[in-house]
Design a protein around this motif. Structure first.
Motif, PDB file in Angstrom:
ATOM      1  N   THR A   1     -16.285  -2.324  -0.560  1.00 33.52           N
ATOM      2  CA  THR A   1     -16.390  -1.415   0.574  1.00 33.52           C
ATOM      3  C   THR A   1     -17.550  -0.448   0.385  1.00 33.52           C
ATOM      4  O   THR A   1     -17.974  -0.190  -0.745  1.00 33.52           O
ATOM      5  N   ASN A   2     -18.038   0.080   1.493  1.00 35.26           N
ATOM      6  CA  ASN A   2     -19.071   1.121   1.442  1.00 35.26           C
ATOM      7  C   ASN A   2     -18.454   2.513   1.454  1.00 35.26           C
ATOM      8  O   ASN A   2     -19.157   3.515   1.496  1.00 35.26           O
ATOM      9  N   ASP A   3     -17.118   2.587   1.426  1.00 33.57           N
ATOM     10  CA  ASP A   3     -16.403   3.849   1.549  1.00 33.57           C
ATOM     11  C   ASP A   3     -15.542   4.093   0.308  1.00 33.57           C
ATOM     12  O   ASP A   3     -14.506   3.448   0.119  1.00 33.57           O
ATOM     13  N   GLY A   4     -15.975   5.019  -0.537  1.00 28.87           N
ATOM     14  CA  GLY A   4     -15.246   5.287  -1.766  1.00 28.87           C
ATOM     15  C   GLY A   4     -13.840   5.807  -1.524  1.00 28.87           C
ATOM     16  O   GLY A   4     -12.924   5.538  -2.302  1.00 28.87           O
ATOM     17  N   ALA A   5     -13.643   6.561  -0.432  1.00 28.22           N
ATOM     18  CA  ALA A   5     -12.307   7.074  -0.124  1.00 28.22           C
ATOM     19  C   ALA A   5     -11.363   5.922   0.203  1.00 28.22           C
ATOM     20  O   ALA A   5     -10.191   5.937  -0.188  1.00 28.22           O
ATOM     21  N   LEU A   6     -11.853   4.927   0.911  1.00 23.43           N
ATOM     22  CA  LEU A   6     -11.023   3.755   1.222  1.00 23.43           C
ATOM     23  C   LEU A   6     -10.679   3.002  -0.055  1.00 23.43           C
ATOM     24  O   LEU A   6      -9.533   2.579  -0.251  1.00 23.43           O
ATOM     25  N   ALA A   7     -11.653   2.829  -0.937  1.00 17.27           N
ATOM     26  CA  ALA A   7     -11.397   2.119  -2.193  1.00 17.27           C
ATOM     27  C   ALA A   7     -10.282   2.799  -2.971  1.00 17.27           C
ATOM     28  O   ALA A   7      -9.356   2.145  -3.465  1.00 17.27           O
ATOM     29  N   ARG A   8     -10.351   4.117  -3.062  1.00 16.31           N
ATOM     30  CA  ARG A   8      -9.323   4.870  -3.778  1.00 16.31           C
ATOM     31  C   ARG A   8      -7.960   4.682  -3.115  1.00 16.31           C
ATOM     32  O   ARG A   8      -6.947   4.483  -3.789  1.00 16.31           O
ATOM     33  N   GLN A   9      -7.921   4.747  -1.796  1.00 19.13           N
ATOM     34  CA  GLN A   9      -6.662   4.606  -1.059  1.00 19.13           C
ATOM     35  C   GLN A   9      -6.013   3.248  -1.322  1.00 19.13           C
ATOM     36  O   GLN A   9      -4.806   3.157  -1.562  1.00 19.13           O
ATOM     37  N   LEU A  10      -6.826   2.193  -1.304  1.00 21.31           N
ATOM     38  CA  LEU A  10      -6.275   0.849  -1.453  1.00 21.31           C
ATOM     39  C   LEU A  10      -5.868   0.542  -2.897  1.00 21.31           C
ATOM     40  O   LEU A  10      -5.086  -0.378  -3.138  1.00 21.31           O
ATOM     41  N   GLU A  11      -6.397   1.301  -3.853  1.00 21.85           N
ATOM     42  CA  GLU A  11      -6.038   1.098  -5.261  1.00 21.85           C
ATOM     43  C   GLU A  11      -4.729   1.765  -5.646  1.00 21.85           C
ATOM     44  O   GLU A  11      -4.099   1.387  -6.633  1.00 21.85           O
ATOM     45  N   LEU A  12      -4.315   2.755  -4.881  1.00 20.71           N
ATOM     46  CA  LEU A  12      -3.126   3.524  -5.250  1.00 20.71           C
ATOM     47  C   LEU A  12      -1.864   2.667  -5.164  1.00 20.71           C
ATOM     48  O   LEU A  12      -1.645   1.980  -4.160  1.00 20.71           O
ATOM     49  N   PRO A  13      -1.014   2.707  -6.197  1.00 21.74           N
ATOM     50  CA  PRO A  13       0.255   1.972  -6.139  1.00 21.74           C
ATOM     51  C   PRO A  13       1.101   2.369  -4.934  1.00 21.74           C
ATOM     52  O   PRO A  13       1.844   1.554  -4.390  1.00 21.74           O
ATOM     53  N   SER A  14       0.962   3.633  -4.490  1.00 18.29           N
ATOM     54  CA  SER A  14       1.752   4.109  -3.357  1.00 18.29           C
ATOM     55  C   SER A  14       1.393   3.397  -2.051  1.00 18.29           C
ATOM     56  O   SER A  14       2.172   3.415  -1.091  1.00 18.29           O
TER      57      SER A  14
END
Length: 244
Positions: free
Chosen positions: A119-132
């Motif tokens: 992704t070009n969006d670091g915030a999205l990457a972080r969101q999708l990595e979260l177990p939650s």
């Protein structure tokens, strides 16, 4: 509402612009590498508006583009990092030249293959990595030797390996080929080298590992080394709250 009026925090801005993760952006700010409107940024809580000019290491940062996501079929033999201190070939060196700067959603280690989301969006990457987020990650795993059903039960109950607690892992036998067994494996957490570590603890060394799905996104028929963008409408449907 107040945050929308003021813009967004600079660490989030840099993350969405693909410069760095939020944590790395905060480290860059602390190191004095970030300026806004020709003044040093001293705190990650500074807000960036549409007319503000942000500069990192002397280079202006463009306003973040719309959020985009790509599916990539990672071959083995590549590391998932932008720069490897050991000089090994990286995923990002092998991507098409016309792709914008992207970061990976999670990682696949050197010898692992299959679906890697970019992704070009670091915030999205972080969101999708979260177990939650609760997204299931599915793999095809080849192990050496036969598999006792009791071992699959241990996986399903969760395990502690070398002091690290791993959550429940769903696994079932797909096929047996001479001295090897193919398993379908699903998990939600995705700690570093999780599958290899738990399988080693069960005396089932992994000889091949292929990720076939990450949440709703599938590897499908994507050829090794191929990249394909996820349709924007599909992305917004699968990631609630993403916006346009």
């Amino acid at each position: 509402m107040v945050e929308e009026q003021r813009g967004e925090r600079i660490a989030k801005f840099l993350s969405r612009a693909g410069v760095a993760s939020r944590r790395d952006a905060e480290a860059m700010i602390a190191a004095g590498r970030v300026r806004m409107n020709n003044a040093p940024v001293e705190h990650p809580a500074v807000f960036v508006g549409p007319t503000d000019i942000v500069v990192v290491d002397g280079k202006a940062v463009a306003q973040p583009e719309r959020t985009r996501l790509w599916r990539y079929h990672k071959p083995d033999g590549l590391v998932t990092t932008h720069k490897d201190p050991e000089g090994r070939p990286t995923v990002f060196e092998h991507l098409p030249k016309d792709l914008p700067r992207v970061i990976s959603v999670g990682r696949l280690d050197l010898t692992s293959e299959g679906l890697l989301l970019l992704t070009n969006d670091g915030a999205l990457a972080r969101q999708l990595e979260l177990p939650s987020t609760g997204w299931l990650r599915r793999y095809r795993v080849r192990v050496h030797g036969g598999v006792d059903p009791k071992k699959l039960t241990r996986l399903a109950e969760g395990m502690v390996v070398d002091g690290v607690k791993f959550g429940p892992i769903e696994a079932s036998v797909d096929s047996v080929q001479r001295a090897n067994t193919w398993l379908s494996v699903s998990l939600r957490e995705g700690k570093n080298r999780e599958i290899r570590r738990v399988m080693d603890a069960l005396l089932l060394p992994v000889t091949r590992l292929i990720r076939v799905a990450y949440g709703p996104f599938q590897l499908g028929l994507l050829a090794k080394g191929e990249v394909e963008e996820v349709n924007g409408k599909i992305l917004r449907e699968q990631v609630p709250g993403l916006g346009k």
